[in-house]
Write a protein that holds these residues in place. Structure first.
Motif, short mmCIF file in Angstrom:
data_model
loop_
_atom_site.label_atom_id
_atom_site.label_comp_id
_atom_site.label_asym_id
_atom_site.label_seq_id
_atom_site.Cartn_x
_atom_site.Cartn_y
_atom_site.Cartn_z
N ALA A 239 48.64 33.08 45.28
CA ALA A 239 47.12 32.64 44.68
C ALA A 239 46.23 33.47 45.64
CB ALA A 239 46.82 31.52 44.60
N LEU A 240 46.34 33.36 46.85
CA LEU A 240 45.43 34.45 47.69
C LEU A 240 45.56 35.76 47.61
CD1 LEU A 240 45.78 32.04 50.99
CD2 LEU A 240 43.86 32.01 49.51
N ALA A 241 46.74 36.18 47.30
CA ALA A 241 47.02 37.67 47.27
C ALA A 241 46.27 38.40 45.69
CB ALA A 241 48.43 37.83 47.39
N MET A 242 46.38 37.54 44.85
CA MET A 242 46.12 37.87 43.56
C MET A 242 44.27 37.77 43.56
SD MET A 242 48.69 35.89 41.14
CE MET A 242 50.42 36.57 41.33
N GLY A 245 43.12 40.38 45.87
CA GLY A 245 43.68 42.12 45.43
C GLY A 245 43.13 42.61 43.98
N ALA A 246 42.98 41.53 43.09
CA ALA A 246 42.52 41.78 41.97
C ALA A 246 41.61 40.99 41.01
CB ALA A 246 43.73 42.03 40.87
N CYS A 247 40.86 40.01 41.60
CA CYS A 247 39.67 39.31 41.31
C CYS A 247 38.53 39.72 42.01
CB CYS A 247 40.02 37.71 41.53
SG CYS A 247 41.61 37.13 40.64
N MET A 248 38.42 39.48 43.38
CA MET A 248 37.11 39.82 43.85
C MET A 248 37.60 40.35 45.03
SD MET A 248 33.70 37.95 44.63
CE MET A 248 34.24 37.20 46.40
N LEU A 249 37.31 41.75 45.24
CA LEU A 249 37.39 42.33 46.57
C LEU A 249 36.72 41.87 47.64
CD1 LEU A 249 37.86 46.13 45.13
CD2 LEU A 249 39.58 44.29 45.35
N PRO A 250 37.10 42.11 48.97
CA PRO A 250 36.29 41.37 49.99
C PRO A 250 35.05 42.05 50.63
CG PRO A 250 38.31 42.62 51.06
CD PRO A 250 38.31 42.78 49.34
N ALA A 291 45.14 38.88 53.12
CA ALA A 291 44.20 39.00 54.23
C ALA A 291 42.70 38.97 53.27
CB ALA A 291 44.30 40.17 55.04
N ALA A 292 42.63 39.81 52.21
CA ALA A 292 41.48 40.00 51.38
C ALA A 292 41.28 38.57 50.82
CB ALA A 292 41.40 41.17 50.48
N PRO A 480 49.08 41.58 43.57
CA PRO A 480 49.02 41.96 42.25
C PRO A 480 49.04 43.45 41.84
CG PRO A 480 46.84 41.47 43.11
CD PRO A 480 48.21 41.40 44.19
N TRP A 481 49.24 44.41 42.76
CA TRP A 481 49.38 45.87 42.43
C TRP A 481 49.73 46.54 43.79
CZ3 TRP A 481 46.42 49.76 44.82
CH2 TRP A 481 45.20 49.16 45.61
#
Length: 501
Positions: A239-242, A245-250, A291-292, A480-481
């Motif tokens: 969940a954290l990675a997705m 990585g693909a929802c809101m960049l940090p 991390a993001a 996610p990618w």
């Protein structure tokens, strides 16, 4: 340029990221929802009453498709149309979603244009806008309903009803019932807010009438099979990675305290990668994405009551996601606005916002190109094999959709004989009975010719659509990618052994 013109330009940008992919072939879970739409066309009152092949076993859709019937009713009129017609049919939901973003921005005192750009260019929303899944209608109803309820001067109950209608598309829409009720209590509109429960009650009554049991309750047991401590940890990391990585960049929420969150997320990603036996190259995207993802929590450190509401929205969504059977990036969609609005309430600089939007748009475009090519590869492969059939196939997604339309039949695990079998490895193929004697009869390679991000790769250990990749053994994923140039898939052709023919 005045505010209205800027909003129009922002909306056009979002549509510009979606419209080039109107012709996208049926892909991943699209196939299940089109099957559900066919069920709705046959019996509108009982869309889940039909049977489908689920990993080698034909079962009642009611028992294995864990979604309400809203998307089936919506897609039924266009279920047999060209791909571009089906995708165009979904565009009103995108328009409603963008309207909801504007209303929510007003409610939380955020500039509408920034909210539109940040949320509208998010890869998860852009890819949802190209799918035939219930995620976009869910997102649209929830945002427009909640945003309308928070800003309406009259008729607030209508907006509460719209927010409640999100449950007709995904059961995650139930998460908005307590949110609307809380908002109604805080704004002394509690009676109006109670309209949010009407769609859920109506759906439950419908299920009792149509099937004799409530589908949402039946799915609780179906979804709760993966709540061991190990799998809860895996879902949390995915969940954290997705998210990152693909929802809101940090970029938007990055500030000095974010370093601690990033280090904590990187440690989680490293631990999960080691647990899943990833190679060093496979660890890198997971560590970076986790991390993001943890950096997003920095945006939730507010003191105003509205910040508490956003934190409740986001954290409640995270808890809900951890109860599901598996993780997919698109499941974040109804909860993403909470963290995005919280970040925008901290008034990031115009330069930081511009960089965040530009990077998000470029990533969304790259992921869209790859996912389009991924879907197209299966359609081409199915068309290439069509003259050799009708025969039997193994594998789901668009692969199943196009071969079934050509008269091919999905493999049943109990099948005792067959002449020709086409197996697609990536889309979770059904396994033939051990008693069958099969030998190789050729195959196809589906090459990747795009240099950009990959949304599904075994070599790179990344998957936008789920938290694992099909294989023997199954490969656990989190990011996610990533970057990879391996083929999208390899189609294996098998035929009955010569001594049995």
């Amino acid at each position: 340029m005045n505010q209205s013109a800027r909003i129009v330009c922002s909306v056009l940008l979002v549509f510009g990221l979606v419209l080039p992919f109107l012709g996208k072939p049926v892909h991943v879970d699209d196939a299940n929802f089109l099957a559900l739409a066919e069920g709705a066309a046959r019996d509108p009152w009982r869309p889940h009453a039909f049977e489908l092949n689920w990993l080698g076993k034909t079962e009642r859709a009611f028992d294995v498709l864990s979604n309400p019937p809203g998307i089936a009713w919506w897609l039924a009129p266009v279920r047999n149309g060209p791909e571009w017609v089906m995708h165009a049919w979904m565009l009103p939901w995108l328009a409603l979603a963008l309207f909801g973003i504007v209303r929510l921005a007003r409610a939380f005192q955020v500039e509408s244009v920034r909210a539109l750009l940040v949320l509208g260019t998010s890869p998860v929303l852009v890819l949802a806008g190209q799918a035939l899944t219930p995620d976009l209608p869910l997102f649209a109803c929830a945002l427009a309903g909640l945003g309308g309820f928070l800003t309406a001067e009259r008729g607030a109950w209508r907006w509460a009803l719209l927010a409640g209608a999100a449950v007709l598309f995904r059961y995650s829409g139930l998460c908005f019932v307590p949110l609307v009720l809380l908002a109604g209590f805080e704004r002394r509109r509690f009676v109006h807010a109670t309209a949010v429960v009407i769609p859920a009650l109506a759906l439950a009554l419908h299920d009792l009438s149509a099937y004799g049991e409530v589908h949402a309750l039946a799915m609780v047991g179906f979804q709760s099979v993966s709540n061991t401590p190990e799998l809860l940890f895996r879902k949390l990391v995915a969940a954290l990675a997705m998210l990152g990585g693909a929802c809101m960049l940090p970029v938007l929420v990055w500030r000095r305290p974010a370093w601690l969150a990033a280090l904590a997320g990187a440690a989680l990603g490293l631990g999960a990668s080691l647990y899943s036996h990833h190679t060093p190259a496979q660890m890198i995207p997971t560590i970076l994405c986790t991390a993001a993802g943890t950096v997003a929590f920095v945006a939730l450190r507010g003191r105003a009551s509205t910040d508490g509401f956003l934190a409740l929205w986001f954290l409640g969504g995270l808890v809900f996601l951890l109860t599901l059977q598996f993780m997919a990036t698109r499941y974040w969609l109804p909860f993403l606005p909470a963290v995005a609005l919280a970040a925008l309430r901290r008034h990031p600089s115009p330069a930081k916002t511009a960089v965040a939007v530009a990077l998000s748009a470029v990533l969304a475009l790259g992921m869209s190109i790859d996912d389009f090519a991924f879907a197209s590869a299966y359609k081409r492969a199915a068309h290439e094999l069509t003259p050799r059939g009708p025969a039997t196939f193994a594998g789901h997604w668009g692969w199943q959709y196009y071969l079934e339309r050509a008269g091919w039949k999905p493999l049943e695990a109990r099948a005792s004989e067959l002449e020709l079998l086409a197996v697609a490895k990536a889309p979770w193929p059904q396994h033939p009975a051990k008693s069958l004697c099969l030998e190789a009869a050729g195959g196809l390679v589906l090459p990747d010719r795009f240099f950009g991000p990959r949304v599904h790769t075994a070599h790179g250990a990344a998957n936008f659509h789920a938290w694992s990749v099909s294989g023997e053994p199954i490969l656990e994923t989190y990011a996610p990618w990533t970057l990879s140039d391996e083929p999208y898939d390899q189609i294996l052709l098998l035929r009955r052994c010569a001594e049995e023919r």
